[in-house]
Design a protein around this motif. Sequence first.
Motif, short mmCIF file in Angstrom:
data_model
loop_
_atom_site.label_atom_id
_atom_site.label_comp_id
_atom_site.label_asym_id
_atom_site.label_seq_id
_atom_site.Cartn_x
_atom_site.Cartn_y
_atom_site.Cartn_z
N SER A 36 14.70 2.05 1.60
CA SER A 36 13.95 1.88 2.46
C SER A 36 12.90 0.42 2.23
N LYS A 37 12.06 0.51 1.17
CA LYS A 37 11.60 -0.45 1.55
C LYS A 37 12.34 -1.60 1.73
N LYS A 38 12.90 -1.68 1.06
CA LYS A 38 14.06 -3.31 1.77
C LYS A 38 14.17 -3.06 3.31
N THR A 39 14.69 -2.19 3.87
CA THR A 39 14.29 -1.83 4.86
C THR A 39 13.30 -2.65 5.52
N LEU A 40 12.74 -2.08 5.22
CA LEU A 40 11.11 -2.63 6.01
C LEU A 40 10.73 -4.39 5.56
N ALA A 92 0.47 -1.11 -0.36
CA ALA A 92 -0.17 0.12 -0.03
C ALA A 92 0.99 1.48 0.12
N MET A 93 2.36 1.24 0.36
CA MET A 93 3.08 1.84 0.27
C MET A 93 3.95 2.44 -0.26
N ALA A 94 4.50 1.04 -1.03
CA ALA A 94 5.12 0.73 -2.13
C ALA A 94 5.54 2.59 -3.13
N ALA A 137 7.18 -9.96 -1.84
CA ALA A 137 8.26 -8.80 -1.36
C ALA A 137 9.12 -8.62 -1.21
N ALA A 138 10.31 -9.20 -2.15
CA ALA A 138 10.93 -9.06 -3.77
C ALA A 138 10.61 -8.48 -4.44
N ARG A 139 9.23 -9.18 -5.62
CA ARG A 139 8.47 -7.83 -6.31
C ARG A 139 8.03 -6.81 -5.43
N ILE A 140 7.38 -6.18 -4.86
CA ILE A 140 6.78 -5.45 -4.35
C ILE A 140 7.94 -4.21 -3.80
N VAL A 141 9.75 -4.74 -3.61
CA VAL A 141 10.39 -3.73 -2.80
C VAL A 141 11.16 -3.74 -4.39
N THR A 142 11.29 -4.01 -5.33
CA THR A 142 11.93 -3.47 -6.66
C THR A 142 10.67 -3.78 -7.76
#
Length: 560
Positions: free
Chosen positions: A420-424, A411-413, A458-463
């Motif tokens: 930041s996304k990788k850290t979260l 939702a916040m990606a 998770a990996a797809r959301i981050v990238t």
Amino acid sequence: MSGKAHTVILPAPFPVNELPDRFGAFFQEKVNTIRASIDSCKTDRSPEHEPFLRNSFETFKSVSEKEVKDLITSSSPKSCDLDPLPTTVLLKHLDPLSSVITKIINDSLTSGIVPNSFKHAVIRPLLKKSTLCPDELKNYRPISNLPFISKILEKVVMKQLKAHLETNRLFDVHQSAYKANHNTETALLKIFNDLLTAADDDKVSLLALLDLSAAFDTIDQTILLDRLCHTYGISGIVLKWFDSYLSDRTQCVVVSGKTSACFKLKFGVPQGSVLGPILFTLYTKPLSSLIESHGLKYHMYADDTQLYSSVLSSDFKPLVKTFEACITDIKNWMVINKLQLNSEKTELVLFDVKHVLKDMALGHISIGHDSIPFQTKAKNLGVFFDHNLSMEPQINNVCKLTYLELRRLGAMAKYLDEISKKTLASSFILSRLDYCNSLYLNLSNEAIDKLQRCQNNAARIVTRKRKTDPITPILKHLHWLPVKKRIHYKASLLCFKCIQGTAPRYISDRVPLYIPSRCLRSSEKRLLKEKHSKRRNLAVGHSALQPLSYGTTYPKTSEI
């Protein structure tokens, strides 16, 4: 992100200015009620203390200014309302202040007196779970905050106390809390491995998870001091210091800037302190001898005590009687030592992987007037153990919680950069996948794939990649090992620690080094010993933990 909101949730039925006193009275009344219930149980026995026959601990060593500075700089810079100045300011001006702090600490160590200002705590109520009703005071737990310098003093004492306990081998081997290189994963791995090995031998196992009511808060301080003296050899100024440390402690509750009246603590060890947890483990150590006298295995993690044993199906009914006798004795011991066993929250799990028990009429054990039924699963230190040892409930629970975090991250990606996304994702998703993942070793590919899908999402959301994009390049870009390799890495790391001598003894004993019968080139390679098992397939689809039980998974790759 994690669901643990930092906003303060308050009970609506009460005015804000009344809440501090209401919370303070509730927390104090809860402990007083439990102690009154314990005291009402008639017993003609007094606490017993094992005799101490080694070097006693009579005086503290003074600390240097450098030691104090190192402790302060290595501590978390958290501040308390009771601190005269914020910890961040203290760290900036540490050089001129360190001599004063060192003198305060050394004066306390030599006089055996703890300043009263170090014995006052601020309590902030926190809702136990977000799903609980915030309007009931019983759904809140007290979070205690102590002055920063008081914790530095406790750390100085802790270091010297641990040195005394380690020198005299006074720590309980099967107590995994508050000890270096010990954690919930090593404790669970030891227990889970024993259960799997028993199942491989066609045995059934019974596991009891004991629950205590407000364990840290009901400890009798007089009994604790007597135990420190007689069982652990603490005397002289050191014993005087602990007497001062435990006595005349006070606390107040703060809610929305409002402060309650001060409440005196008559019982227990200080919550939120450095020494409180280890004092609790020393207080309850005699339980280990009591459990062993019944022939049962045990493991402790702070106030979580587990009893378990494995037998052939023909010996199961006598095992149930043994559990009843042992838990009854534990309950009586706790009454004598001013602790309360909570029978309602105590759980029993029967592990019958091969379904060798035909008669399940014995579906419970009786403890006095209480009946504790067998269950098909139980949450043990954050991990679900099920009766088939399949880890299926645990895998499903991890996936459920992980997908909740994935939805929040997704939702916040678009508002965050990749770092930041990788850290979260690492904090809230990978941490769940990695928690006690050594227990997943040798699980079926189907179970591991469920966890892998969580990591892939998770990996797809981050990238910000599509579902159709291949996942391997994405994981390599993020430097994330796949789930199965993370599990193998954890197992290899534990084996490495065993070879290095930094693993808990109850783990390293199961990973023996290979010692050839004659001088070979392999003698200097420090290989792990290979042991053979029956290699039977369990009903759950995976065999006993090979690296720990048999040492065959990594025998030739664990070279140093």
